[in-house]
Motif scaffolding. Structure first.
Motif, PDB file in Angstrom:
ATOM      1  N   ASN A  89       0.839  -1.190   0.000  1.00  0.00           N
ATOM      2  CA  ASN A  89       0.000   0.000   0.000  1.00  0.00           C
ATOM      3  C   ASN A  89       0.875   1.241   0.000  1.00  0.00           C
ATOM      4  OD1 ASN A  89      -1.473   2.221   1.938  1.00  0.00           O
ATOM      5  ND2 ASN A  89      -2.914   1.209   0.554  1.00  0.00           N
ATOM      6  N   TYR A  90       0.688   2.042  -1.046  1.00  0.00           N
ATOM      7  CA  TYR A  90       1.415   3.314  -1.136  1.00  0.00           C
ATOM      8  C   TYR A  90       0.587   4.281  -1.963  1.00  0.00           C
ATOM      9  CZ  TYR A  90       5.043   6.729  -2.256  1.00  0.00           C
ATOM     10  OH  TYR A  90       5.757   7.895  -2.414  1.00  0.00           O
ATOM     11  N   GLY A  91       0.033   5.288  -1.293  1.00  0.00           N
ATOM     12  CA  GLY A  91      -0.832   6.217  -2.004  1.00  0.00           C
ATOM     13  C   GLY A  91      -2.051   5.512  -2.559  1.00  0.00           C
ATOM     14  N   ILE A  92      -2.257   5.631  -3.867  1.00  0.00           N
ATOM     15  CA  ILE A  92      -3.417   4.999  -4.495  1.00  0.00           C
ATOM     16  C   ILE A  92      -3.156   3.535  -4.846  1.00  0.00           C
ATOM     17  CG2 ILE A  92      -4.251   7.192  -5.417  1.00  0.00           C
ATOM     18  CD1 ILE A  92      -3.134   6.310  -8.145  1.00  0.00           C
ATOM     19  N   VAL A  93      -1.903   3.085  -4.702  1.00  0.00           N
ATOM     20  CA  VAL A  93      -1.555   1.695  -5.019  1.00  0.00           C
ATOM     21  C   VAL A  93      -1.882   0.805  -3.825  1.00  0.00           C
ATOM     22  CG1 VAL A  93       0.290   0.097  -5.628  1.00  0.00           C
ATOM     23  CG2 VAL A  93       0.272   2.416  -6.584  1.00  0.00           C
ATOM     24  N   ASN A  94      -2.687  -0.202  -4.055  1.00  0.00           N
ATOM     25  CA  ASN A  94      -3.016  -1.182  -3.025  1.00  0.00           C
ATOM     26  C   ASN A  94      -3.224  -2.511  -3.732  1.00  0.00           C
ATOM     27  OD1 ASN A  94      -3.709  -2.504  -0.707  1.00  0.00           O
ATOM     28  ND2 ASN A  94      -5.740  -1.578  -0.516  1.00  0.00           N
ATOM     29  N   ALA A  95      -2.149  -3.273  -3.856  1.00  0.00           N
ATOM     30  CA  ALA A  95      -2.196  -4.463  -4.706  1.00  0.00           C
ATOM     31  C   ALA A  95      -1.468  -5.629  -4.058  1.00  0.00           C
ATOM     32  CB  ALA A  95      -1.552  -4.162  -6.060  1.00  0.00           C
ATOM     33  N   LYS A  96      -1.860  -6.829  -4.485  1.00  0.00           N
ATOM     34  CA  LYS A  96      -1.158  -8.016  -4.023  1.00  0.00           C
ATOM     35  C   LYS A  96       0.282  -7.934  -4.489  1.00  0.00           C
ATOM     36  CE  LYS A  96      -1.601 -13.022  -3.614  1.00  0.00           C
ATOM     37  NZ  LYS A  96      -2.410 -14.222  -3.942  1.00  0.00           N
ATOM     38  N   ALA A  97       1.194  -8.250  -3.552  1.00  0.00           N
ATOM     39  CA  ALA A  97       2.589  -7.932  -3.827  1.00  0.00           C
ATOM     40  C   ALA A  97       3.541  -9.112  -3.765  1.00  0.00           C
ATOM     41  CB  ALA A  97       3.077  -6.856  -2.836  1.00  0.00           C
ATOM     42  N   GLY A  98       3.086 -10.293  -3.344  1.00  0.00           N
ATOM     43  CA  GLY A  98       4.009 -11.419  -3.267  1.00  0.00           C
ATOM     44  C   GLY A  98       3.648 -12.343  -2.119  1.00  0.00           C
ATOM     45  N   GLY A 125       5.669  -8.642  -9.132  1.00  0.00           N
ATOM     46  CA  GLY A 125       4.682  -7.949  -9.948  1.00  0.00           C
ATOM     47  C   GLY A 125       4.842  -6.438  -9.940  1.00  0.00           C
ATOM     48  N   LEU A 126       3.728  -5.738 -10.140  1.00  0.00           N
ATOM     49  CA  LEU A 126       3.741  -4.287 -10.216  1.00  0.00           C
ATOM     50  C   LEU A 126       4.261  -3.635  -8.937  1.00  0.00           C
ATOM     51  CD1 LEU A 126       3.087  -1.623 -11.632  1.00  0.00           C
ATOM     52  CD2 LEU A 126       0.713  -1.867 -10.814  1.00  0.00           C
ATOM     53  N   PRO A 127       3.792  -4.072  -7.744  1.00  0.00           N
ATOM     54  CA  PRO A 127       4.333  -3.466  -6.526  1.00  0.00           C
ATOM     55  C   PRO A 127       5.843  -3.649  -6.410  1.00  0.00           C
ATOM     56  CG  PRO A 127       2.313  -4.632  -6.026  1.00  0.00           C
ATOM     57  CD  PRO A 127       2.682  -4.983  -7.437  1.00  0.00           C
ATOM     58  N   GLY A 128       6.305  -4.826  -6.839  1.00  0.00           N
ATOM     59  CA  GLY A 128       7.743  -5.069  -6.786  1.00  0.00           C
ATOM     60  C   GLY A 128       8.520  -4.159  -7.709  1.00  0.00           C
ATOM     61  N   SER A 129       7.906  -3.781  -8.828  1.00  0.00           N
ATOM     62  CA  SER A 129       8.584  -2.861  -9.743  1.00  0.00           C
ATOM     63  C   SER A 129       8.577  -1.427  -9.212  1.00  0.00           C
ATOM     64  CB  SER A 129       7.914  -2.910 -11.118  1.00  0.00           C
ATOM     65  OG  SER A 129       6.582  -2.431 -11.047  1.00  0.00           O
ATOM     66  N   ILE A 130       7.562  -1.103  -8.399  1.00  0.00           N
ATOM     67  CA  ILE A 130       7.510   0.234  -7.796  1.00  0.00           C
ATOM     68  C   ILE A 130       8.501   0.334  -6.645  1.00  0.00           C
ATOM     69  CG2 ILE A 130       6.040   1.844  -6.518  1.00  0.00           C
ATOM     70  CD1 ILE A 130       3.672   0.738  -8.074  1.00  0.00           C
ATOM     71  N   TYR A 131       8.496  -0.665  -5.786  1.00  0.00           N
ATOM     72  CA  TYR A 131       9.407  -0.657  -4.640  1.00  0.00           C
ATOM     73  C   TYR A 131       9.712  -2.102  -4.266  1.00  0.00           C
ATOM     74  CZ  TYR A 131      11.564   0.772  -0.247  1.00  0.00           C
ATOM     75  OH  TYR A 131      12.457   0.983   0.781  1.00  0.00           O
ATOM     76  N   ILE A 298       3.819  -2.723   3.931  1.00  0.00           N
ATOM     77  CA  ILE A 298       3.612  -4.104   3.513  1.00  0.00           C
ATOM     78  C   ILE A 298       2.628  -4.743   4.483  1.00  0.00           C
ATOM     79  CG2 ILE A 298       4.650  -6.406   3.422  1.00  0.00           C
ATOM     80  CD1 ILE A 298       5.288  -4.941   0.974  1.00  0.00           C
ATOM     81  N   ARG A 299       1.546  -5.292   3.936  1.00  0.00           N
ATOM     82  CA  ARG A 299       0.520  -5.944   4.751  1.00  0.00           C
ATOM     83  C   ARG A 299       0.570  -7.437   4.484  1.00  0.00           C
ATOM     84  NH1 ARG A 299      -4.284  -4.698   7.376  1.00  0.00           N
ATOM     85  NH2 ARG A 299      -6.020  -6.155   7.158  1.00  0.00           N
TER      86      ARG A 299
END
Length: 310
Positions: A89-98, A125-131, A298-299
């Motif tokens: 979770n970061y700003g508007i990003v809230n996605a499954k991350a791993g 995935g996408l979260p991993g590419s962001i951070y 990270i949740r």
């Protein structure tokens, strides 16, 4: 004036200095004629007060000097394994991350039995590419839940860091050796001596699983010490009530809501380090763990658990 009497009229004395002298003499005579049983009672009372003060001083000794931080483990055992789905979770990003995991094994540590706790956090995935988060945290704690050794190897964003914290216990003192390497450069390596029970990132998780929350109300807290880098800081274990949480194994759990807040030495500035939802039973399984990063949160949500103690 008859000075043999134990009672003296202060008003009959002509000067203030003389009055003080006469009053002092009278008090000495009064004490001199006290009966022996009064003196004995006074001595007994003094001894009682001394014992009471000794008891109070013992109760309020720092934890390290008093009990060397020993806590009974009732919540987990050798072989416990928890698998988590991770969300970023970061700003508007809230996605499954791993995926993540928390495993407990019994090992031999310097010829003594110890628990080995191992936490893995890996984003994809996408979260991993962001951070990017690729962290391995390992903690060795003894059978009394005292930290022995903690290591953290962390790839977060574009940075790599390694932290090592080792703990040793002598009569009344705890010696902590702490070091950090950041992007290949040594940032510090120091030894800290304390008599306060102090915890690392994973041993504090074992601690909160074994604290007694009965009778606590939302807003109540317990104070502990936490090793943050090269500094021992104040940490509050905050009780935030209970709630029902549906985990990713399809089950709904009644949970205790806990957050860990780090304060500076003056208890002024604060930041939340971790929050967790623990099952409200004897296992105290961490159903949800929220970890605050430099960027975002990270949740971890429970997906599967095996090897429970109770």
């Amino acid at each position: 004036m008859n000075t043999s009497n134990s009672k003296i009229s202060v008003e009959a004395l002509p000067f203030r200095a003389e009055r003080a002298e006469w009053v002092d003499q009278a008090r000495r005579r009064d004490r001199a004629v006290l009966p022996d049983n009064h003196t004995q009672n006074e001595q007994k009372m003094n001894k009682t007060i001394q014992l009471y003060l000794l008891l109070i001083s013992t109760l309020f000794l720092p934890q390290g000097a008093k009990a060397q931080c020993k806590i009974m483990n009732n919540s987990f055992k050798d072989g416990e394994s928890i698998v988590y789905d991770l969300y970023f979770n970061y700003g508007i990003v809230n996605a499954k991350a791993g995926v993540g995991s928390l495993k407990t094994d019994m090992v031999n540590y310097k010829d003594n039995s110890a628990y080995n706790l191992r936490m893995l956090l890996n984003t994809t995935g996408l979260p991993g590419s962001i951070y990017t988060v690729n962290d391995t945290l390992v903690s060795y704690i003894d059978m009394d839940l005292r930290p022995l050794l903690f290591t953290k190897n962390a790839f977060e964003g574009k940075d790599y860091s390694r932290e090592v914290q080792s703990f040793s216990y002598t009569a009344g003192d705890i010696k902590v050796r702490t070091s950090r390497i950041f992007n290949g450069k040594k940032k510090f390596e120091e030894t800290i001596i304390t008599n306060d029970c102090t915890y690392d990132y994973l041993s504090v998780l074992a601690l909160i699983r074994n604290l007694d929350y009965s009778g606590m109300k939302p807003g109540d807290q317990q104070q502990i010490k936490f090793l943050s880098g090269r500094e021992i800081v104040n940490m509050a274990v905050n009780y935030n009530g209970t709630s029902n949480i549906k985990a990713n194994d399809g089950k709904t759990y009644n949970t205790i809501q806990i957050s860990l807040t780090i304060y500076d030495k003056a208890f002024k500035n604060q930041k939340e380090a971790i929050s967790a939802s623990l099952t409200d039973d004897s296992n105290r399984i961490p159903i949800v763990i929220n970890t605050h990063l430099k960027i975002g949160v990270i949740r971890a949500v429970l997906k599967n658990v095996t090897g429970l103690r109770n």
